[in-house]
Design an enzyme around this catalytic site. Structure first.
Site, PDB file in Angstrom:
ATOM      1  N   ARG A   1     -22.407  16.157 -24.555  1.00  0.00           N
ATOM      2  CA  ARG A   1     -22.187  15.604 -25.910  1.00  0.00           C
ATOM      3  C   ARG A   1     -22.765  16.533 -26.973  1.00  0.00           C
ATOM      4  NH1 ARG A   1     -24.165   9.705 -26.329  1.00  0.00           N
ATOM      5  NH2 ARG A   1     -23.164   9.876 -28.381  1.00  0.00           N
TER       6      ARG A   1
ATOM      7  N   ASN B   1     -25.181   7.376 -35.345  1.00  0.00           N
ATOM      8  CA  ASN B   1     -24.677   8.571 -34.666  1.00  0.00           C
ATOM      9  C   ASN B   1     -25.811   9.523 -34.321  1.00  0.00           C
ATOM     10  OD1 ASN B   1     -22.215   7.399 -35.154  1.00  0.00           O
ATOM     11  ND2 ASN B   1     -21.724   8.714 -36.902  1.00  0.00           N
ATOM     12  N   VAL B   2     -25.580  10.287 -33.269  1.00  0.00           N
ATOM     13  CA  VAL B   2     -26.606  11.235 -32.812  1.00  0.00           C
ATOM     14  C   VAL B   2     -26.144  12.678 -33.045  1.00  0.00           C
ATOM     15  CG1 VAL B   2     -27.653   9.639 -31.166  1.00  0.00           C
ATOM     16  CG2 VAL B   2     -25.716  11.039 -30.410  1.00  0.00           C
TER      17      VAL B   2
ATOM     18  N   HIS C   1     -30.527   5.809 -33.743  1.00  0.00           N
ATOM     19  CA  HIS C   1     -30.418   5.911 -32.284  1.00  0.00           C
ATOM     20  C   HIS C   1     -30.784   7.287 -31.766  1.00  0.00           C
ATOM     21  CE1 HIS C   1     -27.460   2.295 -32.447  1.00  0.00           C
ATOM     22  NE2 HIS C   1     -28.726   1.920 -32.610  1.00  0.00           N
TER      23      HIS C   1
HETATM   24  N1  APR Z   1     -11.941   6.074 -39.201  1.00  0.00           N
HETATM   25  C1  APR Z   1     -12.667   4.941 -39.400  1.00  0.00           C
HETATM   26  N2  APR Z   1     -13.087   4.133 -38.399  1.00  0.00           N
HETATM   27  C2  APR Z   1     -12.747   4.495 -37.148  1.00  0.00           C
HETATM   28  C3  APR Z   1     -11.986   5.656 -36.851  1.00  0.00           C
HETATM   29  C4  APR Z   1     -11.578   6.459 -37.949  1.00  0.00           C
HETATM   30  N3  APR Z   1     -10.865   7.589 -37.775  1.00  0.00           N
HETATM   31  N4  APR Z   1     -11.824   5.719 -35.491  1.00  0.00           N
HETATM   32  C5  APR Z   1     -12.475   4.654 -34.969  1.00  0.00           C
HETATM   33  N5  APR Z   1     -13.017   3.905 -35.955  1.00  0.00           N
HETATM   34  C6  APR Z   1     -13.828   2.687 -35.845  1.00  0.00           C
HETATM   35  C7  APR Z   1     -13.440   1.735 -34.724  1.00  0.00           C
HETATM   36  O1  APR Z   1     -12.422   0.832 -35.177  1.00  0.00           O
HETATM   37  C8  APR Z   1     -14.763   1.007 -34.498  1.00  0.00           C
HETATM   38  O2  APR Z   1     -14.931  -0.078 -35.402  1.00  0.00           O
HETATM   39  O3  APR Z   1     -15.147   3.108 -35.546  1.00  0.00           O
HETATM   40  C9  APR Z   1     -15.810   2.067 -34.819  1.00  0.00           C
HETATM   41  C10 APR Z   1     -16.442   2.674 -33.575  1.00  0.00           C
HETATM   42  O4  APR Z   1     -17.131   1.643 -32.906  1.00  0.00           O
HETATM   43  P1  APR Z   1     -17.989   2.013 -31.617  1.00  0.00           P
HETATM   44  O5  APR Z   1     -17.196   2.906 -30.731  1.00  0.00           O
HETATM   45  O6  APR Z   1     -18.525   0.717 -31.078  1.00  0.00           O
HETATM   46  O7  APR Z   1     -19.186   2.898 -32.209  1.00  0.00           O
HETATM   47  P2  APR Z   1     -20.507   2.397 -32.930  1.00  0.00           P
HETATM   48  O8  APR Z   1     -20.234   1.135 -33.692  1.00  0.00           O
HETATM   49  O9  APR Z   1     -21.043   3.548 -33.669  1.00  0.00           O
HETATM   50  O10 APR Z   1     -21.465   2.071 -31.679  1.00  0.00           O
HETATM   51  C11 APR Z   1     -22.774   1.668 -32.003  1.00  0.00           C
HETATM   52  O11 APR Z   1     -23.300   1.648 -29.659  1.00  0.00           O
HETATM   53  O12 APR Z   1     -23.145   2.647 -27.620  1.00  0.00           O
HETATM   54  C12 APR Z   1     -23.971   2.458 -28.687  1.00  0.00           C
HETATM   55  O13 APR Z   1     -25.716   3.833 -29.362  1.00  0.00           O
HETATM   56  C13 APR Z   1     -24.317   3.757 -29.332  1.00  0.00           C
HETATM   57  O14 APR Z   1     -24.665   4.206 -31.671  1.00  0.00           O
HETATM   58  C14 APR Z   1     -23.775   3.614 -30.737  1.00  0.00           C
HETATM   59  C15 APR Z   1     -23.704   2.123 -30.922  1.00  0.00           C
END
Ligand code: APR
Length: 232
Positions: free
Chosen positions: A57, A88-89, A105
């Site tokens: 990553r 985000n990391v 995180h």
């Molecule tokens: N533009 C805007 N939003 C987007 C895009 C984009 N191009 N692509 C995806 N998304 C949205 C998705 O619809 C979703 O709501 O980004 C979000 C991503 O969600 P997750 O994958 O759950 O990521 P995140 O919310 O950052 O996860 C939180 O979970 O696994 C742990 O530690 C990890 O920091 C992470 C935490």
């Protein structure tokens, strides 16, 4: 004194930079078991697998470039005292020019002692099995794993509570305590949520939803915030 803008960002803001999210189609958690690569148990069971996961990553993040959404947040520092509270990391917020970034995180670009979590070191290269901290423990990614404390959550909550404007961008709001930060916002401030699939937020919190990619949604939020605060 500039008005305070606080942003809660998640993996979705880095999606257009080519970094996979966690819970979307083909997301990281569709291809890895969280307990294997992002938990203290996984680290104890198979540290090599965990090091490989974060070394991969880190390389992906180094190859990625900030996208328009990251740059819009950096530009808003002209009009606002901006703090980015990110889950985000990666370092794309910093590379786009954001000065105040809180990594709830952790960071791919730091490692730490497995014995004393205050012993933290900047890194760019892989962490290898056998790389030891000054106390002789195996060095580990400086990442908050599931089941571990989020040391910066109180600081982040205080900053969110002081915001004059608040943006949530690119997060599914499924992971606590980070997701709970939206409850810390004061009532009568402008609040926006930008996402390709708007996550559920209680209507009583008064968020304006902008459905779409972060790069487009953030441009619209920037224009709206400048319109609102120009009058004041
Ligand atoms: N533009 C805007 N939003 C987007 C895009 C984009 N191009 N692509 C995806 N998304 C949205 C998705 O619809 C979703 O709501 O980004 C979000 C991503 O969600 P997750 O994958 O759950 O990521 P995140 O919310 O950052 O996860 C939180 O979970 O696994 C742990 O530690 C990890 O920091 C992470 C935490």
């Amino acid at each position: 004194m500039l008005p305070r803008l606080v942003v809660l960002s998640g993996a979705g803001i880095s999606a257009e930079s080519g970094i996979p999210t966690f819970r979307d189609f083909n997301g990281l958690w569709n291809n890895y078991r969280i307990e294997d690569v992002a938990s203290p148990e996984g680290w104890r069971k198979n540290p090599q697998l965990v090091l490989d996961f974060y070394n991969m990553r880190r390389k992906d993040a180094q190859k990625a470039q900030p996208n328009r959404a990251h740059y819009v947040l950096a530009e808003l520092q002209e009009d606002f005292d901006v703090t980015v509270v990110t889950q985000n990391v990666d370092d794309l917020h910093e590379r786009a020019g954001s000065k105040n970034v809180i990594h709830l995180h952790g960071s791919l670009f730091k490692m730490r002692s497995s014995k004393d979590e205050s012993l933290v070191f900047d890194i760019k290269e892989d962490i290898k099995l056998g790389d030891k901290c000054p106390l002789g423990s195996q060095l580990r990614p400086h990442i908050v794993w599931f089941g571990e404390a989020v040391p910066l959550i109180e600081t982040a909550a205080e900053i969110v509570a002081s915001a004059d404007a608040f943006i949530v961008v690119g997060t599914s709001l499924q992971v606590y305590p980070a997701a709970g930060l939206i409850e810390e916002t004061r009532d009568a401030i402008p609040k926006f949520v930008v996402d390709t699939k708007i996550p559920y937020i209680s209507p009583r919190l008064g968020f304006n939803a902008l459905e779409g990619k972060a790069s487009e949604g953030m441009e619209r939020v920037k224009d709206e915030l400048r319109r609102i605060f120009a009058k004041q």
